[in-house]
Enzyme design. Structure first.
Site, PDB file in Angstrom:
ATOM      1  N   SER A 168       0.862  -1.180   0.000  1.00  0.00           N
ATOM      2  CA  SER A 168       0.000   0.000   0.000  1.00  0.00           C
ATOM      3  C   SER A 168       0.893   1.222   0.000  1.00  0.00           C
ATOM      4  CB  SER A 168      -0.881  -0.004   1.258  1.00  0.00           C
ATOM      5  OG  SER A 168      -1.500   1.255   1.461  1.00  0.00           O
ATOM      6  N   TYR A 181      -1.527  -1.314  10.587  1.00  0.00           N
ATOM      7  CA  TYR A 181      -1.638  -1.529   9.137  1.00  0.00           C
ATOM      8  C   TYR A 181      -0.449  -0.926   8.404  1.00  0.00           C
ATOM      9  CZ  TYR A 181      -3.382  -1.379   4.374  1.00  0.00           C
ATOM     10  OH  TYR A 181      -3.505  -1.540   3.006  1.00  0.00           O
TER      11      TYR A 181
END
Length: 290
Positions: A168, A181
């Site tokens: 990401s 995350y």
């Protein structure tokens, strides 16, 4: 007529820009997180290029429906394996299952993962550990288990074997309110770049895909759309970024979907760390207006 270029005779062309079509035809690709979003996109893209599939996710009904769709559209054979990758024995079970079926994995797409949103002090500890187990633990174990198969396929099917780990743009900086995350995706980026180097002369195509927010179920799982920064990408845009990378002679270390995302990632690597985390913290604030 233009001459055919090989990696040893590229002249003045940068190897990273010379094309070498990724062709997994006749091989089997394992896709995790295959029940929705990017996982479904990768399954379709690989089947369209001639690969058979191993589809792994928790929701068996969705996997079975996807397998039927892939067979009807592309003639692909899919092996459906419903599995919760957060469980400690999940990867050994999967490896044993595929060995029993005599299925050799030619490409591995580690797409399974999820995020949570909120201050870490308020987080559910078990859920955070499950996030680490899926985003880091399972990805690492799967890569270790199947890398020998990928390397063998790279020899028997030139330009037909790949390792794609989905990270990401959160990988490039700390992300307040998504602390775990962001840290897991930073691990994925660093880990995959190291594997890229270790396997760079084997013919295996290795890359990390780093999308920004994608129009999938991810933010429903995270329970808050405040976790999204910038324009939502489509699954097709991420597929285009991925396969553009895989279609090059020299696969890039990582691939970022979206021009704005690439600029922000570059800023995050060049600006002072304190400034970066401050900006990111403001961008992730609940109820922000821009």
């Amino acid at each position: 007529m233009k001459p055919t270029l090989s990696p040893g005779s590229l002249g003045d062309y940068p190897q990273s820009m010379v094309r070498a079509h990724f062709n997994p035809m006749g091989t089997t690709a394992l896709v995790t997180g295959a029940s929705s979003g990017l996982g479904v996109g990768y399954a379709h893209a690989l089947a369209e290029r001639g690969a058979d599939l191993v589809l792994v996710a928790r929701r068996q009904d969705r996997l079975e429906a996807l397998a039927v769709d892939l067979a009807e559209k592309y003639g692909a054979t899919s092996t459906v394996i419903p599995l919760d990758l957060s469980l400690p024995d999940a990867v050994p079970q999967l490896v044993e299952d595929l060995r029993t079926r005599a299925i050799s994995v030619g490409s591995l797409i580690n797409c399974a993962g999820f995020g949570t949103y909120g201050n870490f002090v308020d987080a559910d500890a078990q859920r955070e550990m499950e996030q680490v187990a899926v985003n880091v633990g399972a990805l690492t174990a799967l890569t270790h288990a199947f890398l020998p198969d990928l390397l063998k396929t790279a020899i028997s099917h030139p330009h037909g074997a790949a390792l794609v780990n989905v990270a990401s743009t959160a990988a490039f900086q700390p992300v307040p309110r998504m602390a775990v995350y962001g840290a897991t995706k930073a691990y994925v980026l660093s880990f995959t770049q190291a594997i890229w180097y270790e396997t760079r002369r084997t013919g295996l195509k290795v890359t990390t895909v780093c999308p920004g927010p994608v129009d999938t179920e991810f933010f429903d799982v995270a329970l808050n759309h405040d976790a999204a920064f910038g324009r939502f990408l489509s699954v097709d845009e991420v597929m285009a970024t991925t396969f553009d990378a895989l279609d090059r002679v020299t696969t890039p270390l990582h691939s970022i979907s979206g021009t704005q995302n690439a600029v922000l990632a570059r800023f995050a690597t060049l600006a002072p760390r304190r400034a970066v985390v401050t900006v990111t913290g403001r961008m992730s604030a609940p109820g922000r207006t821009g």
